[in-house]
Enzyme design. Structure first.
Site, mmCIF file in Angstrom:
data_model
loop_
_atom_site.group_PDB
_atom_site.id
_atom_site.type_symbol
_atom_site.label_atom_id
_atom_site.label_comp_id
_atom_site.label_asym_id
_atom_site.label_seq_id
_atom_site.Cartn_x
_atom_site.Cartn_y
_atom_site.Cartn_z
ATOM 1 N N GLY A 218 0.827 -1.201 0.000
ATOM 2 C CA GLY A 218 0.000 0.000 0.000
ATOM 3 C C GLY A 218 0.860 1.249 0.000
ATOM 4 C CD GLU A 259 2.127 -9.771 0.650
ATOM 5 O OE1 GLU A 259 1.146 -9.141 0.225
ATOM 6 O OE2 GLU A 259 2.043 -10.900 1.136
ATOM 7 N N PRO A 260 5.717 -5.125 -1.300
ATOM 8 C CG PRO A 260 7.740 -3.974 -1.123
ATOM 9 C CD PRO A 260 7.012 -5.187 -0.612
ATOM 10 N N GLY A 261 4.890 -3.771 -4.477
ATOM 11 C CA GLY A 261 5.075 -3.885 -5.923
ATOM 12 C C GLY A 261 5.432 -2.510 -6.446
ATOM 13 N NE ARG A 298 -1.195 1.629 -12.640
ATOM 14 C CZ ARG A 298 -1.272 2.769 -11.990
ATOM 15 N NH1 ARG A 298 -0.829 3.869 -12.544
ATOM 16 N NH2 ARG A 298 -1.761 2.835 -10.778
ATOM 17 C CE1 TYR A 302 -7.300 -0.267 -11.405
ATOM 18 C CE2 TYR A 302 -5.114 -0.081 -12.358
ATOM 19 C CZ TYR A 302 -6.115 -0.854 -11.820
ATOM 20 O OH TYR A 302 -5.949 -2.198 -11.700
ATOM 21 C CB CYS A 328 -10.144 1.606 -33.736
ATOM 22 S SG CYS A 328 -9.030 2.037 -35.079
ATOM 23 C CD GLU A 329 -12.512 0.085 -27.458
ATOM 24 O OE1 GLU A 329 -12.770 0.326 -26.279
ATOM 25 O OE2 GLU A 329 -12.236 -1.021 -27.914
ATOM 26 C CE1 TYR A 356 0.102 -4.481 -9.889
ATOM 27 C CE2 TYR A 356 0.871 -2.387 -9.016
ATOM 28 C CZ TYR A 356 0.577 -3.714 -8.841
ATOM 29 O OH TYR A 356 0.761 -4.286 -7.613
HETATM 30 C C1 LIG Z 1 -0.940 -6.453 -5.620
HETATM 31 C C2 LIG Z 1 -0.548 -6.936 -4.296
HETATM 32 C C3 LIG Z 1 0.532 -6.361 -3.630
HETATM 33 C C4 LIG Z 1 1.318 -5.189 -4.184
HETATM 34 O O1 LIG Z 1 0.624 -3.971 -4.111
HETATM 35 P P1 LIG Z 1 1.353 -2.601 -4.517
HETATM 36 O O2 LIG Z 1 0.314 -1.568 -4.364
HETATM 37 O O3 LIG Z 1 1.829 -2.721 -5.929
HETATM 38 O O4 LIG Z 1 2.514 -2.414 -3.615
HETATM 39 C C5 LIG Z 1 0.885 -6.901 -2.407
HETATM 40 N N1 LIG Z 1 0.212 -7.942 -1.864
HETATM 41 C C6 LIG Z 1 -0.843 -8.522 -2.482
HETATM 42 C C7 LIG Z 1 -1.523 -9.676 -1.858
HETATM 43 C C8 LIG Z 1 -1.262 -8.036 -3.714
HETATM 44 O O5 LIG Z 1 -2.311 -8.602 -4.318
#
Ligand SMILES: *Cc1c(COP(=O)(O)O)cnc(C)c1O
Length: 401
Positions: A218, A259-261, A298, A302, A328-329, A356
């Site tokens: 988050g 769990e950072p993405g 995105r 979003y 074409c949209e 993403y």
């Molecule tokens: C997508 C996801 C994340 C990563 O979220 P970010 O907003 O990209 O940091 C972490 N944990 C779980 C379970 C997710 O589905």
């Protein structure tokens, strides 16, 4: 990265092109580990779904990262990239029971977010350690699309169902080794997150055999100027202190997991597109680029605001543009955006294109997916080739008509 580096890569590899700056990923990783340096064991599980190129996974592995996966295919990608199974957590939602069993068989950490699955899994595999995903019902983000902790969310087991969880655990004799939450995609307010953490602690105290507490993700990163971002340093200080206190209450040290993405890869990414057309209408000037929501969805999905720079004319006089794609949209990347004067043939760089972006790309309009390049030590390394016509035909079965 400098505009001139990006321009050189656009020249060398062509557009549209995804570019990832390795040093930015390393810096973000380091920032997070330093913010939590007071915690005995910190585990960072990079969320594969943000950007799943195997070279990126290897880069993160070298930094000491673990993985967070949401599908068996992501588990397989992680194993392929060289991550040991016990460094991978698998947090599926709504997948088949067989897929969960397959992941367990591969030896990855299972994270269960549904009571019926917990009961079934516990009865069948009481020896396999399981983490439980709790829904603390805390709204961390402002956008309901990306807040997953609210009451009617499909994610997690409600904290109010704790008595039922405990009964299942007791009945099956299963081993719960972790408690998890992932409240949403934006920690706008550290206090809100700490409040959710308290709920996780209260849940955790019921389980005697825990190894870790997983706080999900988050972390918010800035997209446009003046955007608020998670104050990771303040957050690290406050949560570490509280976490260490909790470990004392619990009676022994636990690992703290994230769990950072987005936090790790968003700002490292640039998406380079070439302007095919500039079109004046009665009300605006369109800049039409050689891409669309097939490559970067995105903004349309979003409403994300990726800042856009004209790297071919960085010093040019600014004008207002509507940046659109060639699908074409309706595929508007940016509305009424101030950008240095654009000419046909210029290269526009979209920022925050690491998370993403490629991973949500498609072949809509029968376009090829872009190439991906890793910028490392002042050089561009191709880490995914641009697709070709053969890729469009792959798996199609041609029958005589
Ligand atoms: C997508 C996801 C994340 C990563 O979220 P970010 O907003 O990209 O940091 C972490 N944990 C779980 C379970 C997710 O589905």
């Amino acid at each position: 990265m400098q505009p001139k580096d990006l321009l050189q890569l656009a020249d060398e590899f062509g557009c549209p092109l995804y570019v990832y700056d390795a040093s930015k990923i390393e810096a973000q990783y380091k920032r997070l580990t330093e913010a939590f340096s007071k915690v005995g064991e910190l585990r960072i599980h990079y969320a594969v779904k943000a950007l799943s190129n195997v070279s990126i996974l290897k880069l993160l592995k070298n930094l000491g990262s673990r993985l967070d996966t949401v599908s068996i295919q992501e588990v397989q990608l992680g194993l392929y990239a060289g991550f040991p199974a016990d460094k991978i957590i698998y947090t599926p939602n709504g997948v088949s029971f067989e897929e969960i069993e397959m992941a367990a068989k591969l030896g990855v950490q299972i994270n269960i977010d549904n009571l019926s699955v917990l009961e079934h899994f516990g009865a069948k595999h009481p020896k396999v350690p399981v983490c439980i995903r709790i829904n603390p019902h805390v709204m961390a983000g402002g956008n309901s699309n990306i807040s997953v902790g609210h009451i009617d969310s499909k994610f997690g087991i409600s904290i109010h169902q704790m008595p039922h969880i405990l009964r299942i655990v007791e009945n099956t004799g299963m081993h719960i080794n972790g408690i998890h939450m992932h409240t949403g995609s934006d920690i706008l307010d550290v206090e809100v997150f700490l409040y959710a953490a308290e709920i996780l602690f209260e849940a955790a105290i019921h389980f005697k055999e825990l190894d870790f507490l997983d706080f999900g993700s988050g972390f918010k990163v800035p997209y446009k100027k003046d955007d608020i971002e998670t104050n990771v340093e303040e957050f690290g200080k406050k949560l570490s202190k509280r976490f260490n206190e909790f470990c004392k209450e619990y009676g022994r040290p636990l690992a703290l997991a994230f769990e950072p993405g987005k936090f790790l890869v968003s700002e490292a990414g640039y998406f380079l597109t070439k302007v095919n057309v500039v079109k004046q209408t009665t009300s605006t000037v369109f800049a039409g680029v050689d891409s669309g929501f097939n490559h970067l969805i995105r903004p349309m999905l979003y409403g994300s605001q990726h800042s856009i720079e004209n790297i071919s004319n960085p010093k040019g006089k600014e004008r207002f543009y509507t940046v659109v794609g060639y699908i074409c949209e309706t595929d508007t990347f940016a509305n009424n955006r101030r950008i240095a004067e654009i000419h046909e043939g210029d290269v526009l760089a979209f920022r925050n294109a690491g998370a993403y972006c490629f991973s949500m790309s498609s072949n809509y309009n029968s376009r090829f997916k872009p190439a991906e390049v890793l910028w490392k030590d002042g050089k561009g390394i191709l880490i995914r080739e641009r697709e070709t016509f053969e890729d469009l035909l792959r798996n199609q079965v041609e029958v005589e008509m």
